[in-house]
Motif scaffolding. Structure first.
Motif, PDB file in Angstrom:
ATOM      1  N   ILE A  45       9.784   8.120   1.390  1.00  0.00           N
ATOM      2  CA  ILE A  45       9.884   7.758   2.863  1.00  0.00           C
ATOM      3  C   ILE A  45      10.993   6.442   3.551  1.00  0.00           C
ATOM      4  O   ILE A  45      10.908   5.944   2.524  1.00  0.00           O
ATOM      5  N   ASN A  67       8.098   4.656  -1.103  1.00  0.00           N
ATOM      6  CA  ASN A  67       8.231   3.695   0.861  1.00  0.00           C
ATOM      7  C   ASN A  67       9.752   2.995   0.918  1.00  0.00           C
ATOM      8  O   ASN A  67      10.398   1.986   0.220  1.00  0.00           O
ATOM      9  N   HIS A  73       4.279   1.720   5.413  1.00  0.00           N
ATOM     10  CA  HIS A  73       3.650   2.738   6.230  1.00  0.00           C
ATOM     11  C   HIS A  73       2.318   3.899   5.274  1.00  0.00           C
ATOM     12  O   HIS A  73       1.744   3.101   4.716  1.00  0.00           O
ATOM     13  N   THR A  74       1.710   4.681   5.626  1.00  0.00           N
ATOM     14  CA  THR A  74       1.271   5.586   5.324  1.00  0.00           C
ATOM     15  C   THR A  74       1.147   7.046   4.737  1.00  0.00           C
ATOM     16  O   THR A  74       1.932   7.734   5.775  1.00  0.00           O
ATOM     17  N   LEU A  75       0.781   7.484   4.018  1.00  0.00           N
ATOM     18  CA  LEU A  75       0.814   9.576   4.106  1.00  0.00           C
ATOM     19  C   LEU A  75      -0.395   9.455   4.563  1.00  0.00           C
ATOM     20  O   LEU A  75      -1.560   9.723   2.690  1.00  0.00           O
ATOM     21  N   CYS A 108       1.499   9.140   9.209  1.00  0.00           N
ATOM     22  CA  CYS A 108       1.944   7.852   8.582  1.00  0.00           C
ATOM     23  C   CYS A 108       0.709   7.063   9.344  1.00  0.00           C
ATOM     24  O   CYS A 108       0.829   7.174  11.470  1.00  0.00           O
TER      25      CYS A 108
END
Length: 121
Positions: A45, A67, A73-75, A108
């Motif tokens: 990311i 990241n 962030h997320t996935l 995200c």
């Protein structure tokens, strides 16, 4: 239809077109360096983008996500099949790809304009 649903639907259609085009590019030997993956199990990311945005993995493969941005962030799978939860800056998290072959779109959940696809084959 919500704005997120509209974006995901539009994005899914775009992804399908890109996947077809990426397959053609690889088959003809004209793939750009952005389409070539040495490690399909690694997602970076950076600059509010998933890199690469499309990966192909085996069922149940472990996928590492790092990241490189200065914010969390997320996935997160659109269908909730997987979720890294928050990934802090400079942090790496891993998760297992679904065991069922298919195309899995993700975002995200914090910055929903960030999108990607995992192809499980």
């Amino acid at each position: 239809m919500s704005r997120v649903s509209q974006r995901v639907t539009a994005w899914a259609l775009t992804s399908a077109l890109l996947l077809g085009g990426a397959g053609l590019a690889v088959a003809t030997g004209s793939a750009s360096s952005a389409e070539v993956r040495v490690r399909p199990d690694v997602v970076k990311i950076s600059n509010f983008m998933f890199k690469p945005s499309i990966i192909k993995v085996a069922p149940g493969a472990t996928i590492k996500v790092t990241n490189y941005d200065s914010v969390d962030h997320t996935l997160t799978a659109v269908n909730h099949a997987f979720n890294t939860r928050d990934i802090a800056p400079r942090q790496t998290k891993s998760f297992r790809a679904p065991k069922k072959p298919g195309i899995y779109h993700y975002i995200c959940s914090i910055h929903q304009f960030m999108m990607g696809t995992i192809i499980v084959k």
